[in-house]
Structure formats: C-alpha cells, structure tokens
Design an enzyme around this catalytic site. Structure first.
Site, PDB file in Angstrom:
ATOM      1  N   SER A 222       6.220 -32.439  -6.344  1.00  0.00           N
ATOM      2  CA  SER A 222       5.047 -31.572  -6.472  1.00  0.00           C
ATOM      3  C   SER A 222       5.402 -30.342  -7.275  1.00  0.00           C
ATOM      4  CB  SER A 222       4.591 -31.132  -5.087  1.00  0.00           C
ATOM      5  OG  SER A 222       5.594 -30.284  -4.550  1.00  0.00           O
ATOM      6  N   LYS A 223       4.346 -29.717  -7.742  1.00  0.00           N
ATOM      7  CA  LYS A 223       4.491 -28.543  -8.575  1.00  0.00           C
ATOM      8  C   LYS A 223       5.225 -27.424  -7.824  1.00  0.00           C
ATOM      9  CE  LYS A 223       2.116 -26.523 -12.358  1.00  0.00           C
ATOM     10  NZ  LYS A 223       3.081 -27.009 -13.299  1.00  0.00           N
ATOM     11  N   ARG A 224       5.059 -27.440  -6.525  1.00  0.00           N
ATOM     12  CA  ARG A 224       5.657 -26.383  -5.709  1.00  0.00           C
ATOM     13  C   ARG A 224       7.173 -26.275  -5.928  1.00  0.00           C
ATOM     14  NH1 ARG A 224       6.386 -27.241  -0.705  1.00  0.00           N
ATOM     15  NH2 ARG A 224       5.317 -29.223  -0.914  1.00  0.00           N
TER      16      ARG A 224
ATOM     17  N   GLY B 157       8.953 -27.282  -8.616  1.00  0.00           N
ATOM     18  CA  GLY B 157       9.434 -27.343  -9.999  1.00  0.00           C
ATOM     19  C   GLY B 157       8.334 -27.858 -10.891  1.00  0.00           C
TER      20      GLY B 157
END
Ligand code: GLU
Length: 488
Positions: free
Chosen positions: A257-259, A261
C-alpha cells in the site's frame, strides 16, 4: 481452444499504473512473447465516476517506458491503439439483452432507496457477509410487467440470474481448482442504470470477442471469476485459461500500500530507476527461473518465462533488492545510454551538459559507474566534476589539512605545472617525486590533494580525477584550496 496465445492487460484508467499492474502487464507480455502470441491493451473505462483526465496517455507512456508494447488495436498512422470499452457500449448491451431473452438475466427496477434499505437490514441482522446483498425481488417479475415498466421509462439495471444452489468451479493455472457455492453469489448487475456495462459483463464479452486464450490478472479478481464462469456458460462460450497472480506484499506481509512506500510506477521512474531494473524486479515478484539467477534483461525474461513457474504465495516488495538490481543494470548499461541519462540529470540540476565534452562525461561515467546505484548519484557523489569546489568537508579538513600542508601542495602544484598534457601516470610520478623531495610519504600529499580538488575525503581514484579535470583546473583548485583553507 486453438493453440494461439492471445492475452490482454485490461487496466481501468484511474490515474496511475500501480507496480502490481506493471507486473500483470509484464507477465501477460512475457507470456505472449514467449509463445509467439498476441498482447492486447484494453482500457476498462466503464466506471464513468472513476475517470481521470490523461490517465490513458499516462498509462501507455509508462508501459512504453517499461518496453512493453502491444500488438493489436484500433490505432492511427500505423500505430496500435488500445481497445477502449466506452467505445463498445452497444456490444455489451446486445449481449445483456440476449441473456435476458434467453432467461439468464432480468430487468431490475429496484430503487436506490429500496436497495439501501435491504442492505441496512441485512447488515443489522448480520447476514450481509453470508448471503447476497440483493434479495432478488425483480427476478420474479413477469416479462409483461418488466416490459410495461421499461416502456413507462422506469430506470432499470440488468442483473444476471445466478443459480440459487449448486457450485461453480474452474481451474486456475496458479491456484489449481477453485470452487465456490452459488448461494453466496449476488445477482450481479450487468448493465447499470446509466446504460454502461459493469466490469463483469464487459470483461467476459470482450475476452470472448477478442479471443483471449489466457486471462492473467491479479488475485483481487479471483472472487469475481465464478460470476464470469457463469456468464461464459450462459452464453455457451468456452472458458479461457485463468491465472490469478498473488498479491504484492509490504515487507511486514501486509498488502502493498501507499502507506509504506511508493506504489506508482511513475514514482520509481521519477526517482531515477532504470526501466530494465524495475522490469527485472517486478518479474521476480512471483516468478522465478528455477535456479538462483536474479539479473535478467527483457530478452532473457521472454526466453525464460513460463506460467508454471509463477508461485502461489504473496510476493514481498523489497526496495533494497530493487536498488541492488538498479546498480547491477547500471553497471551493464552501454556507455552511450548512461551518457544520455547523465545529460538529462545534468539538465535537471540546472547544469548545461554542453559545457563538457562527450569524452569528459564518458570519463566521469567510467570513474563513477561502479560507485553509484542511480545515474543521478553521480552528481550527488561527485559534484566536483561539474562545478568548482564550493565546500570542503570540515572533518576531512580537520584531519588532512595541517599547518604545513599549504607549503607541501604548493611544491606539488609547481611540479604539476611543468607537466605537458599529463596522463594519470604522470601525475602519480610527479607526486611521488615531490614526496621524496620533501621526505614525506605520498599519502601526506594524496589526502590534501583529494580534498583540494574534490572537497571530499573519498571517491574514485585520485589520479583519475586529476586526469579528467585537466592540469589547469587542478592547479586552479589547489590555489583556491590554499587560499580558502588557510584563512579558515
Ligand atoms: N479492469 C480491471 C482492472 O482494473 C481488469 C481486471 C481483469 O484483468 O480482468 O484491474
């Protein structure tokens, strides 16, 4: 099914290409190339609420950067364009109507409010997870009644008629046999009230009409596949081969997930990763060659790739490995290509590359390429090749620039000034001569000299730096260092 391999990458243009999407595209592409097949790009833009301006162009550009080209599609000027679902609406509608006519789908006139109400009720009674969300209210409408409502202009959707009992099974190359109870499947909407098809109808119709032989896509679509299988059966069509790729995971094994990286290919591109490295890295997220080789070019991947070697378990996205692959691919990249990239980086940093000769820049590349992970590191690690030294590392100054140093390097500069077009060996010989004459060890000159010409305490071979900078520049830098470091 004939032996012809036809595969597709079918992204929804919602903004950017996710690294997971790149992997899906790549595996389809490699599979097509390795089997002499056809690779199709299909834009699945039937969810009009999720459209993003410029997303399709961006997607094609990103695939092109990754060297993934498609082979077919309605294009202009000899180039292939992607198939675009929003341009094929009539086809989906005709197919949905066919299902209605044959008793495999039905018109549903339930209002938003009613659907909301039954959703709330099933949530309240805790049955939402175990049973379909829609209560099949309109399934029992007579044809006459449905036609009457339709002619009266009542908004409607078309839903598929899922069998109320039994199981649906299919084979998946990666997951083997998958079976699901029909009782948990919803009467899926096929045509929405805006007249657009849902993904489920469009994907089945298109995969059939485009004669797709293998559907290779992410695991997140596995749970939709039973509905697709039921649709294939309703139409009387043969199933393609399914292959659902495992999820990409963060190092802590959570879903990528974007969280934690970047997940957009664009971000990696902007950070300066080489396309070869990212492609190599993504190829290894789930596939392995069966031995311990890790570095592959696209050509090698095409030769080696097989669906049988794609694993079932989630693949961990490890940025250190990606960096290592970038380093490896940079080492192998032809000089001329690195030169182009370096020119771009210089321009980006506001330095005009035409100030330097090609020969000079190639020399810098050869001195630096084993010491960097990214081309842009060349500028960060050795700015002194492109600008005069404007900063001397204070720790190195403290350690290497002693009260007697200015006198020593002055003698050295004098000796250097006698050299005619010196090569690196000439600098070295001159330095050893001066050290002898001053009765000191060569390192007592080498360290301050490195500091004077680079401002730093480490880097590529000192004599390589001197030979690249040229005698006059070396003399200028020694002079500047004497002035600046002696005052301080
Ligand atoms: N449009 C779907 C997506 O955005 C494609 C799924 C499929 O390949 O069937 O990923």
């Amino acid at each position: 099914m004939s032996d012809t391999v036809r595969v597709r990458f079918a992204p929804s243009p919602t903004g950017f290409l996710h690294v997971g999407g790149l992997r899906t595209a790549l595996y389809n592409f490699l599979f097509a190339r390795s089997r002499g097949g056809t690779f199709i790009l299909r834009i699945e833009d039937t969810d009009q609420t999720r459209q993003v301006e410029g997303a399709v162009e961006n997607l094609i550009d990103t695939l092109h950067w990754a060297d993934i080209d498609f082979d077919e599609g309605p294009g202009k000027d000899g180039a292939f364009g992607p198939y675009v679902q929003s341009q094929r609406l009539e086809m989906y509608r005709e197919h949905a109507e066919r299902l209605v006519a044959e008793g495999n789908a039905y018109y549903c006139f339930c209002t938003h409010e009613r659907l909301e109400k039954i959703r709330r009720q099933s949530r309240y009674s805790g049955t939402l997870k175990q049973s379909p969300a829609y209560d099949r209210h309109c399934r029992s409408l007579s044809t006459d009644e449905a036609m009457r409502k339709k002619s009266a202009g009542e908004p409607y959707v078309i839903r598929m008629k899922v069998p109320e009992s039994g199981e649906t099974s299919f084979d998946d190359v990666i997951r083997e046999r998958v079976t699901i109870a029909n009782s948990i499947l919803d009467d899926q909407v096929l045509i929405k009230s805006d007249g657009f098809p849902t993904y489920h109808l469009a994907v089945v119709v298109d995969d059939h009409l485009m004669r797709i032989s293998h559907v290779i896509r992410g695991e997140e679509w596995l749970s939709s596949t039973p509905k697709h299988v039921l649709l294939y059966r309703s139409f009387g069509w043969e199933l393609p081969v399914f292959a659902h790729l495992s999820l990409l995971l963060n190092p802590d094994k959570s879903k990528l997930s974007k969280r934690q990286g970047d997940v957009a290919v664009e971000e990696y591109r902007a950070k300066g990763y080489l396309n070869e490295a990212l492609v190599n890295f993504v190829a290894l997220l789930g596939w392995n060659p069966g031995d311990d080789r890790e570095i592959f070019t696209m050509e090698e991947l095409v030769r080696e790739f097989s669906l049988e070697r794609v694993g079932k378990s989630g693949a961990v996205f490890n940025v250190e490995k990606l960096n290592w692959l970038n380093f490896q691919h940079l080492r192998r990249k032809p000089d001329a290509e690195v030169l182009q990239l370096l020119n771009k980086e210089l321009t980006r940093a506001g330095i005009d590359p035409s100030h330097f000769s090609e020969q000079y820049l190639l020399g810098v590349i050869s001195a630096m390429r084993e010491r960097v992970t990214f081309v842009r590191d060349v500028l960060e690690k050795s700015p002194y090749f492109f600008r005069p030294v404007d900063h001397y590392d204070p720790d190195v100054v403290k350690k290497r620039w002693k009260p007697h140093t200015p006198n020593h390097v002055r003698v050295l500069a004098e000796e250097f000034s006698k050299l005619q077009s010196p090569r690196k060996e000439d600098y070295e010989a001159a330095l050893v001569r001066v050290a002898d004459a001053l009765s000191i060890k060569p390192p007592e000159l080498i360290h301050p000299l490195r500091l004077a010409v680079s401002g730093m305490g480490a880097g590529p071979g000192l004599y390589d730096i001197l030979a690249l900078l040229g005698r006059d520049e070396v003399l200028r830098r020694i002079q500047t260092a004497i002035e600046r470091l002696t005052q301080s």
